[in-house]
Design a protein around this motif. Sequence first.
Motif, PDB file in Angstrom:
ATOM      1  N   LYS A 291       0.837  -1.205   0.000  1.00  0.00           N
ATOM      2  CA  LYS A 291       0.000   0.000   0.000  1.00  0.00           C
ATOM      3  C   LYS A 291       0.874   1.259   0.000  1.00  0.00           C
ATOM      4  O   LYS A 291       0.559   2.249  -0.672  1.00  0.00           O
ATOM      5  N   ILE A 292       1.960   1.205   0.767  1.00  0.00           N
ATOM      6  CA  ILE A 292       2.869   2.350   0.833  1.00  0.00           C
ATOM      7  C   ILE A 292       3.546   2.561  -0.520  1.00  0.00           C
ATOM      8  O   ILE A 292       3.635   3.693  -1.016  1.00  0.00           O
ATOM      9  N   ILE A 293       4.025   1.462  -1.138  1.00  0.00           N
ATOM     10  CA  ILE A 293       4.671   1.551  -2.455  1.00  0.00           C
ATOM     11  C   ILE A 293       3.700   2.115  -3.487  1.00  0.00           C
ATOM     12  O   ILE A 293       4.051   2.999  -4.281  1.00  0.00           O
ATOM     13  N   PHE A 294       2.490   1.615  -3.487  1.00  0.00           N
ATOM     14  CA  PHE A 294       1.475   2.077  -4.440  1.00  0.00           C
ATOM     15  C   PHE A 294       1.201   3.567  -4.258  1.00  0.00           C
ATOM     16  O   PHE A 294       1.148   4.333  -5.228  1.00  0.00           O
ATOM     17  N   LEU A 295       1.052   3.991  -3.001  1.00  0.00           N
ATOM     18  CA  LEU A 295       0.757   5.396  -2.711  1.00  0.00           C
ATOM     19  C   LEU A 295       1.913   6.301  -3.135  1.00  0.00           C
ATOM     20  O   LEU A 295       1.699   7.360  -3.747  1.00  0.00           O
ATOM     21  N   ILE A 296       3.148   5.893  -2.831  1.00  0.00           N
ATOM     22  CA  ILE A 296       4.325   6.690  -3.204  1.00  0.00           C
ATOM     23  C   ILE A 296       4.415   6.842  -4.724  1.00  0.00           C
ATOM     24  O   ILE A 296       4.673   7.936  -5.243  1.00  0.00           O
ATOM     25  N   PHE A 297       4.174   5.754  -5.434  1.00  0.00           N
ATOM     26  CA  PHE A 297       4.268   5.781  -6.890  1.00  0.00           C
ATOM     27  C   PHE A 297       3.195   6.692  -7.488  1.00  0.00           C
ATOM     28  O   PHE A 297       3.479   7.495  -8.393  1.00  0.00           O
ATOM     29  N   ILE A 298       1.979   6.596  -6.988  1.00  0.00           N
ATOM     30  CA  ILE A 298       0.880   7.418  -7.507  1.00  0.00           C
ATOM     31  C   ILE A 298       1.128   8.904  -7.217  1.00  0.00           C
ATOM     32  O   ILE A 298       0.956   9.766  -8.090  1.00  0.00           O
ATOM     33  N   ILE A 299       1.558   9.212  -5.993  1.00  0.00           N
ATOM     34  CA  ILE A 299       1.842  10.610  -5.629  1.00  0.00           C
ATOM     35  C   ILE A 299       2.980  11.158  -6.480  1.00  0.00           C
ATOM     36  O   ILE A 299       2.934  12.303  -6.951  1.00  0.00           O
ATOM     37  N   SER A 300       4.020  10.336  -6.701  1.00  0.00           N
ATOM     38  CA  SER A 300       5.150  10.767  -7.530  1.00  0.00           C
ATOM     39  C   SER A 300       4.707  11.051  -8.953  1.00  0.00           C
ATOM     40  O   SER A 300       5.158  12.022  -9.579  1.00  0.00           O
ATOM     41  N   THR A 301       3.828  10.219  -9.457  1.00  0.00           N
ATOM     42  CA  THR A 301       3.318  10.410 -10.818  1.00  0.00           C
ATOM     43  C   THR A 301       2.590  11.744 -10.946  1.00  0.00           C
ATOM     44  O   THR A 301       2.790  12.504 -11.900  1.00  0.00           O
ATOM     45  N   VAL A 302       1.747  12.023  -9.977  1.00  0.00           N
ATOM     46  CA  VAL A 302       0.980  13.281  -9.989  1.00  0.00           C
ATOM     47  C   VAL A 302       1.910  14.469  -9.790  1.00  0.00           C
ATOM     48  O   VAL A 302       1.818  15.487 -10.495  1.00  0.00           O
ATOM     49  N   TRP A 303       2.835  14.363  -8.839  1.00  0.00           N
ATOM     50  CA  TRP A 303       3.730  15.461  -8.479  1.00  0.00           C
ATOM     51  C   TRP A 303       4.671  15.824  -9.622  1.00  0.00           C
ATOM     52  O   TRP A 303       4.913  17.005  -9.904  1.00  0.00           O
ATOM     53  N   LEU A 304       5.196  14.799 -10.302  1.00  0.00           N
ATOM     54  CA  LEU A 304       6.173  15.029 -11.367  1.00  0.00           C
ATOM     55  C   LEU A 304       5.522  15.251 -12.726  1.00  0.00           C
ATOM     56  O   LEU A 304       6.221  15.486 -13.724  1.00  0.00           O
ATOM     57  N   GLY A 305       4.217  15.156 -12.786  1.00  0.00           N
ATOM     58  CA  GLY A 305       3.497  15.446 -14.019  1.00  0.00           C
ATOM     59  C   GLY A 305       3.576  14.362 -15.069  1.00  0.00           C
ATOM     60  O   GLY A 305       3.409  14.635 -16.261  1.00  0.00           O
ATOM     61  N   PHE A 306       3.832  13.107 -14.648  1.00  0.00           N
ATOM     62  CA  PHE A 306       3.859  12.010 -15.608  1.00  0.00           C
ATOM     63  C   PHE A 306       2.450  11.726 -16.119  1.00  0.00           C
ATOM     64  O   PHE A 306       1.455  12.141 -15.529  1.00  0.00           O
ATOM     65  N   LYS A 307       2.385  10.980 -17.195  1.00  0.00           N
ATOM     66  CA  LYS A 307       1.097  10.656 -17.796  1.00  0.00           C
ATOM     67  C   LYS A 307       0.277   9.787 -16.850  1.00  0.00           C
ATOM     68  O   LYS A 307       0.774   8.795 -16.319  1.00  0.00           O
ATOM     69  N   LYS A 308      -0.953  10.169 -16.667  1.00  0.00           N
ATOM     70  CA  LYS A 308      -1.827   9.456 -15.735  1.00  0.00           C
ATOM     71  C   LYS A 308      -2.805   8.605 -16.540  1.00  0.00           C
ATOM     72  O   LYS A 308      -3.859   9.075 -16.975  1.00  0.00           O
ATOM     73  N   ASP A 309      -2.427   7.330 -16.759  1.00  0.00           N
ATOM     74  CA  ASP A 309      -3.249   6.443 -17.562  1.00  0.00           C
ATOM     75  C   ASP A 309      -3.171   5.023 -17.020  1.00  0.00           C
ATOM     76  O   ASP A 309      -2.606   4.776 -15.951  1.00  0.00           O
ATOM     77  N   ILE A 310      -3.699   4.077 -17.769  1.00  0.00           N
ATOM     78  CA  ILE A 310      -3.746   2.693 -17.319  1.00  0.00           C
ATOM     79  C   ILE A 310      -2.346   2.095 -17.178  1.00  0.00           C
ATOM     80  O   ILE A 310      -2.114   1.241 -16.316  1.00  0.00           O
ATOM     81  N   TYR A 311      -1.387   2.547 -17.980  1.00  0.00           N
ATOM     82  CA  TYR A 311      -0.016   2.052 -17.868  1.00  0.00           C
ATOM     83  C   TYR A 311       0.559   2.376 -16.485  1.00  0.00           C
ATOM     84  O   TYR A 311       1.232   1.557 -15.859  1.00  0.00           O
ATOM     85  N   THR A 312       0.283   3.584 -16.025  1.00  0.00           N
ATOM     86  CA  THR A 312       0.766   3.994 -14.706  1.00  0.00           C
ATOM     87  C   THR A 312       0.110   3.180 -13.602  1.00  0.00           C
ATOM     88  O   THR A 312       0.780   2.714 -12.668  1.00  0.00           O
ATOM     89  N   LEU A 313      -1.202   2.971 -13.698  1.00  0.00           N
ATOM     90  CA  LEU A 313      -1.916   2.222 -12.660  1.00  0.00           C
ATOM     91  C   LEU A 313      -1.459   0.764 -12.602  1.00  0.00           C
ATOM     92  O   LEU A 313      -1.253   0.219 -11.516  1.00  0.00           O
TER      93      LEU A 313
END
Length: 470
Positions: A151-173
């Motif tokens: 859960k911690i890994i998933f949360l860190i990855f999602i927050i990093s994606t949003v924070w760094l402006g990476f593409k938010k799509d099914i590949y990221t999830l």
Amino acid sequence: MNKKTILSYAIGPIGSGILGLISLPIITWFFSVEDVGRISMLQVVASFSVLLFCLGLDQAYVREYHEVKDTPELLKLTLMPGLFLTMLAYSLVFIIKPTLVSEWLYEIPSVYLSVISITCFILSIISRFLSLVLRMQEKALAFSMSQLLPKIIFLIFIISTVWLGFKKDIYTLVTAHFLSILAVFLVFSWNTRKEWLASFKYRFNWLRFKPLLLFGLPLVVGGLASWGLNVMDRLFLRGLSTFAELGVYSVTMSIAAVATVFSGIFNTIWAPLVYKWVKNEEMNLSKIDEISEHLLAAIYFIIVLSGLFSWVLPFFLPKEYAAIQYLITPCLLAPLFYTLSETTSVGIAIARKTSYSMFASILAMLSNAVGNYLLVPEMGALGAAISTAFSFWFFYILRTELSCKVWRDIPRAKSYVVITVLLGFTIISSLFSHINYLSVLIWGLLFITGILLFSKSIKLALKQSKVLVN
């Protein structure tokens, strides 16, 4: 099992629930509802793989753990067949068409998504057995930490994606989901290294494997039926509705999972504890009945409070998820009714009549299939929620009656009345959700009734809370 051990087991589900509650709004605000629906299909097929390819041997491991001398050998006998079949089956699928898995799950032809999804399925199989090692050894804290890390890994990855402006799509999830599964696999591997390393010195004993397979095989059919019972709603939404409806429904189920944290704690502790009582001849029938009564009380108040306060959920989610306030209470019924059935159906496992569990699961699954087929095309996610809630009500009654048949006659009239009332008023409240005062009136009256009906359980809960505080 002492209070310290129970509290250690509770850390994982409670922490996971809190982290899930934090990550859920982030996902709903920054990822499309369709992609949320797609990621739920990965979770559905992962659970299918575990149930199908484990061959019921995971349950055989739990049942026989206290009966055998060489537990590393037992681990090898139960893990290896399923792992081999999983790798063989998905290798063949990939050879036939490398993008087949991603096309079916996400409607996107992608080799990357196929490979990473297949890897998730394989790791899930191994992690299932390694988690059972920790569970049966009563290494409660290690078990809980292994639940928290993904859960911690998933949360860190999602927050990093949003924070760094990476593409938010099914590949990221899907990548985030893979990293969380990989993390739990690595932690489980480390914490159980003595057990699985010791298993290498044993040859695969076919004579000892046969009775384990005979115990587990009926559970394959029953397990698949149980899987169908649990995911029939999402499969019908996938086939007869839209990814948007599936996304809303999946988020609702995620919220329901957070609210049913105590179910995960109970289910983790209950089966090994009862089997230990049987082994040590410490079975106290009145104790089982008392636990079932207190669990019924807890479930009653969770459902009632959900009905009273579900209107607050839309304030935390995008407008696309407004319907969750009408879906959350019926979605809670399924996991809670299942947990309640674990106490009343324990006789089936004690008597080793696993075919009875299979029979109950098949009938309940068929009822869910019929219900979803009739309701989903017209009602979408709400139809799926109502059908699933009804099916788990039916499942509870079936398991309880069959347990009485093969073990002992247990007091059950009160629980039947309570769960039927909860189911009936939940459906009424959902169907007439536009009449707000009616919903508040229904759940308010049920809350007052519950105080009178479960006064003994309430007094015990208050007493235990005072002990914990002091």
